[in-house]
Design an enzyme around this catalytic site. Structure first.
Site, PDB file in Angstrom:
ATOM      1  N   ARG A  23      33.914  50.115  14.057  1.00  0.00           N
ATOM      2  CA  ARG A  23      33.366  49.074  13.168  1.00  0.00           C
ATOM      3  C   ARG A  23      33.892  47.686  13.505  1.00  0.00           C
ATOM      4  O   ARG A  23      34.096  46.863  12.608  1.00  0.00           O
ATOM      5  CB  ARG A  23      33.676  49.370  11.695  1.00  0.00           C
ATOM      6  CG  ARG A  23      32.992  50.562  11.127  1.00  0.00           C
ATOM      7  CD  ARG A  23      31.654  50.170  10.505  1.00  0.00           C
ATOM      8  NE  ARG A  23      30.927  51.353  10.107  1.00  0.00           N
ATOM      9  CZ  ARG A  23      30.902  51.826   8.867  1.00  0.00           C
ATOM     10  NH1 ARG A  23      31.517  51.190   7.914  1.00  0.00           N
ATOM     11  NH2 ARG A  23      30.225  52.904   8.587  1.00  0.00           N
ATOM     12  N   ARG A  27      32.033  43.503   8.225  1.00  0.00           N
ATOM     13  CA  ARG A  27      32.169  42.499   7.165  1.00  0.00           C
ATOM     14  C   ARG A  27      33.497  41.751   7.135  1.00  0.00           C
ATOM     15  O   ARG A  27      33.603  40.741   6.454  1.00  0.00           O
ATOM     16  CB  ARG A  27      31.926  43.157   5.799  1.00  0.00           C
ATOM     17  CG  ARG A  27      30.466  43.458   5.550  1.00  0.00           C
ATOM     18  CD  ARG A  27      30.294  44.427   4.398  1.00  0.00           C
ATOM     19  NE  ARG A  27      30.831  45.733   4.762  1.00  0.00           N
ATOM     20  CZ  ARG A  27      30.808  46.799   3.970  1.00  0.00           C
ATOM     21  NH1 ARG A  27      30.333  46.714   2.765  1.00  0.00           N
ATOM     22  NH2 ARG A  27      31.297  47.949   4.379  1.00  0.00           N
ATOM     23  N   ARG A  36      24.364  38.630   8.953  1.00  0.00           N
ATOM     24  CA  ARG A  36      23.731  39.634   8.103  1.00  0.00           C
ATOM     25  C   ARG A  36      22.852  38.965   7.037  1.00  0.00           C
ATOM     26  O   ARG A  36      21.754  39.433   6.736  1.00  0.00           O
ATOM     27  CB  ARG A  36      24.778  40.517   7.425  1.00  0.00           C
ATOM     28  CG  ARG A  36      24.123  41.661   6.673  1.00  0.00           C
ATOM     29  CD  ARG A  36      25.115  42.603   6.072  1.00  0.00           C
ATOM     30  NE  ARG A  36      25.703  42.074   4.868  1.00  0.00           N
ATOM     31  CZ  ARG A  36      26.104  42.803   3.837  1.00  0.00           C
ATOM     32  NH1 ARG A  36      26.012  44.110   3.905  1.00  0.00           N
ATOM     33  NH2 ARG A  36      26.638  42.248   2.789  1.00  0.00           N
ATOM     34  N   ASP A  73      23.554  52.165  13.419  1.00  0.00           N
ATOM     35  CA  ASP A  73      24.148  53.090  12.455  1.00  0.00           C
ATOM     36  C   ASP A  73      23.803  54.508  12.870  1.00  0.00           C
ATOM     37  O   ASP A  73      22.815  54.722  13.580  1.00  0.00           O
ATOM     38  CB  ASP A  73      23.615  52.815  11.045  1.00  0.00           C
ATOM     39  CG  ASP A  73      24.523  53.431  10.000  1.00  0.00           C
ATOM     40  OD1 ASP A  73      25.559  52.832   9.698  1.00  0.00           O
ATOM     41  OD2 ASP A  73      24.222  54.543   9.531  1.00  0.00           O
TER      42      ASP A  73
HETATM   43  O1  CP3 Z   1      31.648  50.608  15.260  1.00  0.00           O
HETATM   44  C1  CP3 Z   1      30.822  49.689  15.303  1.00  0.00           C
HETATM   45  O2  CP3 Z   1      31.142  48.469  15.234  1.00  0.00           O
HETATM   46  C2  CP3 Z   1      29.359  50.005  15.534  1.00  0.00           C
HETATM   47  C3  CP3 Z   1      28.540  50.031  14.385  1.00  0.00           C
HETATM   48  C4  CP3 Z   1      28.584  51.215  13.428  1.00  0.00           C
HETATM   49  C5  CP3 Z   1      28.212  51.085  12.071  1.00  0.00           C
HETATM   50  N1  CP3 Z   1      28.184  52.321  11.513  1.00  0.00           N
HETATM   51  C6  CP3 Z   1      27.884  49.816  11.415  1.00  0.00           C
HETATM   52  C7  CP3 Z   1      27.885  49.755   9.959  1.00  0.00           C
HETATM   53  C8  CP3 Z   1      28.857  52.567  13.652  1.00  0.00           C
HETATM   54  C9  CP3 Z   1      29.358  53.257  14.907  1.00  0.00           C
HETATM   55  C10 CP3 Z   1      28.582  53.257  12.432  1.00  0.00           C
HETATM   56  C11 CP3 Z   1      28.704  54.700  12.273  1.00  0.00           C
HETATM   57  C12 CP3 Z   1      28.535  55.307  10.949  1.00  0.00           C
HETATM   58  N2  CP3 Z   1      27.634  54.969   9.981  1.00  0.00           N
HETATM   59  C13 CP3 Z   1      29.246  56.437  10.512  1.00  0.00           C
HETATM   60  C14 CP3 Z   1      30.272  57.205  11.305  1.00  0.00           C
HETATM   61  C15 CP3 Z   1      31.570  56.508  11.334  1.00  0.00           C
HETATM   62  C16 CP3 Z   1      32.240  56.446   9.995  1.00  0.00           C
HETATM   63  O3  CP3 Z   1      32.367  55.301   9.486  1.00  0.00           O
HETATM   64  O4  CP3 Z   1      32.656  57.480   9.501  1.00  0.00           O
HETATM   65  C17 CP3 Z   1      28.792  56.753   9.209  1.00  0.00           C
HETATM   66  C18 CP3 Z   1      29.295  57.873   8.316  1.00  0.00           C
HETATM   67  C19 CP3 Z   1      27.756  55.827   8.894  1.00  0.00           C
HETATM   68  C20 CP3 Z   1      26.934  55.773   7.657  1.00  0.00           C
HETATM   69  C21 CP3 Z   1      27.184  54.526   6.921  1.00  0.00           C
HETATM   70  N3  CP3 Z   1      26.733  53.285   7.337  1.00  0.00           N
HETATM   71  C22 CP3 Z   1      27.912  54.358   5.733  1.00  0.00           C
HETATM   72  C23 CP3 Z   1      28.586  55.460   4.970  1.00  0.00           C
HETATM   73  C24 CP3 Z   1      27.877  52.982   5.429  1.00  0.00           C
HETATM   74  C25 CP3 Z   1      28.404  52.289   4.204  1.00  0.00           C
HETATM   75  C26 CP3 Z   1      29.857  52.089   4.355  1.00  0.00           C
HETATM   76  C27 CP3 Z   1      30.272  50.675   4.046  1.00  0.00           C
HETATM   77  O5  CP3 Z   1      31.249  50.248   4.689  1.00  0.00           O
HETATM   78  O6  CP3 Z   1      29.660  50.018   3.204  1.00  0.00           O
HETATM   79  C28 CP3 Z   1      27.176  52.341   6.467  1.00  0.00           C
HETATM   80  C29 CP3 Z   1      26.947  50.886   6.581  1.00  0.00           C
HETATM   81  C30 CP3 Z   1      27.480  50.208   7.809  1.00  0.00           C
HETATM   82  N4  CP3 Z   1      27.365  50.678   9.063  1.00  0.00           N
HETATM   83  C31 CP3 Z   1      28.100  48.935   7.843  1.00  0.00           C
HETATM   84  C32 CP3 Z   1      28.338  48.642   9.184  1.00  0.00           C
HETATM   85  C33 CP3 Z   1      28.919  47.379   9.772  1.00  0.00           C
HETATM   86  C34 CP3 Z   1      28.366  48.039   6.641  1.00  0.00           C
HETATM   87  C35 CP3 Z   1      27.047  47.461   6.296  1.00  0.00           C
HETATM   88  C36 CP3 Z   1      27.110  46.103   5.664  1.00  0.00           C
HETATM   89  O7  CP3 Z   1      27.088  45.090   6.411  1.00  0.00           O
HETATM   90  O8  CP3 Z   1      27.112  46.061   4.431  1.00  0.00           O
END
Ligand code: CP3
Length: 346
Positions: A23, A27, A36, A73
């Protein structure tokens, strides 16, 4: 092109321990929040290759990271399957049409790569922007982790619906996992053809299963993916990361993946003892250490570096994604410490 990150995955010589951060585009970076906002919301950002490229480049412009990761994602696959993904404020991902029965699984489409064209466009756009400065990581979720979201309809603490299916209707769950594995193979292969230099599979929820269920319902399908991707792209390194899967590393290494990711609940030295020289290891700083002072971050980095035996085969990372309220300056301390101190531990 010779990159420390790729060389570490392949256990070839490196000049220092490479680091990237799960990640890393997110944010905690004010510039991410600005982009965003411009996109409207998170999903629109993922679906806009120019803006996805912009946020991918933000952390690597700020810090001396050793790899870029595609901004996207893991839930793009179920979205492309028609489940209606949306993100509600403060609640994380949700699906309008969760999987409830066999018909829902049988009607899932097989060929998703047209629907996922925006992801491959992002990969190609990022690749061009990187101009061979750094390698690019592509990724997917594991079939089990994707299935938990598809069956639960969003986040879950108990995974009660997914586990109900596992115990009551194991054949039905296997059908879903097998379909997902085929989609992931096609998805990762197309990311590689579009320019990804390595790929990683995020198995965030593998660790909630018993050992035998982990092997049968999670690892078996990741193993199928490793073999499927390697059949077409034998030179592209693959990392498998099962969060809370530290006790299964021996089996994970058996899949012939190149690297295993570990979280902070396992000592790096123990991980190395389990896998020996078979695979590289990615990890494993507790993300909460980024809330501490620079002096503490440096001490914790040294602790991890001192545990790893050898000159190559370690990719430094957090044990899970970076939190949104981390101070970006602390990330700089982390990245620079890994580079500066790693020379002392080889
Ligand atoms: O690592 C990176 O920088 C690449 C981008 C990336 C994102 N999600 C961006 C993201 C990667 C590799 C993921 C993987 C992902 N997504 C996983 C596996 C890794 C982990 O975190 O366990 C999972 C379970 C998801 C599903 C997901 N997407 C969830 C549960 C959430 C909400 C969590 C939160 O922090 O609010 C997301 C949203 C998400 N994916 C964000 C980002 C940057 C936050 C979105 C925002 O800008 O509000």
């Amino acid at each position: 092109m010779s990159f420390n990150y790729i060389n570490a995955l392949l256990k070839k010589p490196t000049t220092r321990t490479p680091i990237w951060i799960m990640r890393q585009a997110g944010r905690y970076l004010p510039e991410y929040c600005t982009t965003r906002k411009q996109a409207g919301d998170f999903l629109s950002l993922c679906k806009n290759p120019e803006l996805a490229c912009e946020v991918t480049m933000q952390p690597i412009d700020r810090f001396d990271l050793d790899a870029a990761i595609l901004f996207s994602d893991i839930l793009t696959i179920p979205d492309a399957m028609g489940l209606g993904l949306y993100f509600s404020q403060g609640e994380g991902p949700r699906f309008k049409h969760p999987i409830q029965n066999l018909q829902d699984i049988e009607k899932l489409p097989n060929n998703l790569n047209n629907e996922l064209g925006y992801v491959f466009d992002s990969v190609a756009t990022i690749k061009k922007a990187l101009n061979n400065r750094l390698p690019l990581i592509g990724f997917s979720g594991s079939p089990w982790t994707l299935a938990t979201y598809m069956i639960e309809g969003g986040n879950s603490k108990t995974f009660s619906n997914a586990k109900k299916m596992l115990f009551n209707e194991p054949k039905m769950l296997h059908l879903l996992l097998d379909k997902l594995a085929d989609s992931v193979i096609a998805y990762l292969s197309q990311q590689i053809l579009s320019g990804a230099n390595s790929v990683m599979i995020f198995d965030t929820w593998g660790g909630v299963l018993s050992k035998q269920n982990y092997l049968d319902f999670s690892l078996d399908y990741m193993s199928k993916i490793v073999k499927g991707v390697k059949a077409k792209h034998s030179n592209t390194p693959i990392t498998l990361f099962s969060k809370n899967g530290g006790k299964h590393l021996n089996y994970i290494a058996d899949t012939t993946c190149d690297c295993v990711g570990i979280d902070w609940t396992l000592e790096l030295a123990d991980a190395q003892q389990q896998v020996g020289n078979r695979v590289a290891i990615q990890g494993n700083l507790d993300p909460a250490i980024l809330y501490a002072s620079p002096a503490v971050i440096e001490i914790e980095v040294k602790k991890i570096l001192s545990q790893f035996q050898g000159n190559t085969g370690h990719v430094f990372n957090l044990g899970h994604g970076i939190a949104p309220d981390v101070e970006p300056d602390n990330v700089k301390v982390l990245v620079d410490s890994v580079h500066n101190f790693s020379k002392d531990y080889r």
